[in-house]
Scaffold this motif. Structure first.
Motif, PDB file in Angstrom:
ATOM      1  N   ASN A 104      36.663 100.219  31.744  1.00 53.91           N
ATOM      2  CA  ASN A 104      38.208  99.437  32.978  1.00 53.91           C
ATOM      3  C   ASN A 104      38.027  99.259  34.453  1.00 53.91           C
ATOM      4  N   ALA A 105      36.574  99.337  34.783  1.00 58.32           N
ATOM      5  CA  ALA A 105      36.441  98.825  35.846  1.00 58.32           C
ATOM      6  C   ALA A 105      36.648  97.481  36.062  1.00 58.32           C
ATOM      7  N   LEU A 106      35.699  96.559  34.987  1.00 55.87           N
ATOM      8  CA  LEU A 106      35.816  95.122  34.424  1.00 55.87           C
ATOM      9  C   LEU A 106      36.863  94.846  34.309  1.00 55.87           C
ATOM     10  N   LEU A 107      38.205  95.132  33.711  1.00 55.28           N
ATOM     11  CA  LEU A 107      39.822  94.992  34.014  1.00 55.28           C
ATOM     12  C   LEU A 107      40.096  95.084  35.276  1.00 55.28           C
ATOM     13  N   VAL A 108      39.407  95.956  36.269  1.00 54.04           N
ATOM     14  CA  VAL A 108      40.093  95.938  37.658  1.00 54.04           C
ATOM     15  C   VAL A 108      39.505  94.951  38.139  1.00 54.04           C
ATOM     16  N   GLN A 109      38.377  94.774  38.580  1.00 54.27           N
ATOM     17  CA  GLN A 109      37.525  93.915  38.502  1.00 54.27           C
ATOM     18  C   GLN A 109      38.569  92.168  39.190  1.00 54.27           C
ATOM     19  N   LYS A 110      38.534  92.184  37.028  1.00 57.72           N
ATOM     20  CA  LYS A 110      39.456  90.843  36.489  1.00 57.72           C
ATOM     21  C   LYS A 110      40.529  90.439  37.961  1.00 57.72           C
ATOM     22  N   ILE A 111      41.676  91.970  37.498  1.00 59.88           N
ATOM     23  CA  ILE A 111      42.783  92.213  37.963  1.00 59.88           C
ATOM     24  C   ILE A 111      43.329  91.395  39.573  1.00 59.88           C
ATOM     25  N   GLU A 112      42.044  92.288  40.063  1.00 58.00           N
ATOM     26  CA  GLU A 112      42.042  91.918  41.441  1.00 58.00           C
ATOM     27  C   GLU A 112      41.541  90.471  42.498  1.00 58.00           C
ATOM     28  N   LYS A 113      40.877  90.260  41.130  1.00 53.75           N
ATOM     29  CA  LYS A 113      40.026  88.598  41.481  1.00 53.75           C
ATOM     30  C   LYS A 113      41.351  87.715  40.869  1.00 53.75           C
TER      31      LYS A 113
ATOM     32  N   GLN B   2      51.032  96.168  27.450  1.00 49.28           N
ATOM     33  CA  GLN B   2      52.144  95.538  27.719  1.00 49.28           C
ATOM     34  C   GLN B   2      52.157  94.800  29.133  1.00 49.28           C
ATOM     35  N   THR B   3      51.299  95.445  29.905  1.00 48.09           N
ATOM     36  CA  THR B   3      51.050  95.326  31.310  1.00 48.09           C
ATOM     37  C   THR B   3      49.663  94.838  31.525  1.00 48.09           C
ATOM     38  N   LEU B   4      48.891  94.822  30.709  1.00 49.33           N
ATOM     39  CA  LEU B   4      47.250  94.575  30.385  1.00 49.33           C
ATOM     40  C   LEU B   4      47.810  93.108  29.983  1.00 49.33           C
ATOM     41  N   GLU B   5      48.695  92.713  28.599  1.00 48.67           N
ATOM     42  CA  GLU B   5      48.937  91.601  28.867  1.00 48.67           C
ATOM     43  C   GLU B   5      49.504  90.691  30.303  1.00 48.67           C
ATOM     44  N   LYS B   6      50.999  91.399  30.178  1.00 44.68           N
ATOM     45  CA  LYS B   6      51.409  90.101  31.591  1.00 44.68           C
ATOM     46  C   LYS B   6      50.462  89.746  33.013  1.00 44.68           C
ATOM     47  N   LEU B   7      49.212  90.836  33.548  1.00 41.27           N
ATOM     48  CA  LEU B   7      48.540  90.554  33.938  1.00 41.27           C
ATOM     49  C   LEU B   7      47.389  89.922  33.904  1.00 41.27           C
ATOM     50  N   THR B   8      46.536  90.101  32.563  1.00 38.82           N
ATOM     51  CA  THR B   8      45.206  89.305  32.228  1.00 38.82           C
ATOM     52  C   THR B   8      45.478  88.304  31.127  1.00 38.82           C
ATOM     53  N   GLY B   9      47.086  88.690  30.609  1.00 36.22           N
ATOM     54  CA  GLY B   9      47.019  87.707  28.884  1.00 36.22           C
ATOM     55  C   GLY B   9      45.902  88.541  27.968  1.00 36.22           C
ATOM     56  N   ILE B  10      45.195  89.416  27.624  1.00 38.60           N
ATOM     57  CA  ILE B  10      44.460  90.436  27.470  1.00 38.60           C
ATOM     58  C   ILE B  10      45.389  91.364  26.325  1.00 38.60           C
ATOM     59  N   THR B  11      45.555  90.827  24.783  1.00 41.01           N
ATOM     60  CA  THR B  11      46.983  91.604  24.342  1.00 41.01           C
ATOM     61  C   THR B  11      46.111  92.923  23.468  1.00 41.01           C
ATOM     62  N   LYS B  12      46.900  93.826  22.882  1.00 42.03           N
ATOM     63  CA  LYS B  12      46.135  94.589  21.906  1.00 42.03           C
ATOM     64  C   LYS B  12      45.251  93.912  20.291  1.00 42.03           C
TER      65      LYS B  12
ATOM     66  N   ALA C 125      48.145  93.887  44.663  1.00 35.55           N
ATOM     67  CA  ALA C 125      49.184  94.635  44.204  1.00 35.55           C
ATOM     68  C   ALA C 125      49.358  94.068  42.028  1.00 35.55           C
ATOM     69  N   GLY C 126      48.209  93.555  41.769  1.00 34.24           N
ATOM     70  CA  GLY C 126      48.205  93.481  40.236  1.00 34.24           C
ATOM     71  C   GLY C 126      47.178  94.981  40.133  1.00 34.24           C
ATOM     72  N   VAL C 127      46.450  94.981  40.331  1.00 29.93           N
ATOM     73  CA  VAL C 127      45.618  96.133  40.392  1.00 29.93           C
ATOM     74  C   VAL C 127      46.427  97.926  40.348  1.00 29.93           C
TER      75      VAL C 127
END
Length: 61
Positions: free
Chosen positions: A2-11, A36-46, A16-18
């Motif tokens: 999750n830290a890596l995902l948050v880092q990507k989203i913040e960048k 759903q939110t992760l896909e919206k923010l990063t394009g990463i899907t389940k 606001a995305g985080v």
């Protein structure tokens, strides 16, 4: 992970995305709102989650 995902989203989206990811809500079976939110923010899907997380990990090396 999750830290890596948050880092990507913040960048890419700023804090606001985080915040949007952090306020998805409580745990639910299947984590549908999270994905759903992760896909919206990063394009990463389940479906591609593992592959994309490994890419993030390898990029940190």
């Amino acid at each position: 992970m999750n830290a890596l995902l948050v880092q990507k989203i913040e960048k890419e989206k700023g804090f606001a995305g985080v915040w949007e990811l952090l306020t998805v809500g409580p745990f639910e079976q299947g984590n549908e709102k999270y994905y759903q939110t992760l896909e919206k923010l990063t394009g990463i899907t389940k479906a591609n989650y593992n592959k994309k997380v490994w890419e993030l990990i390898n990029n940190e090396k």
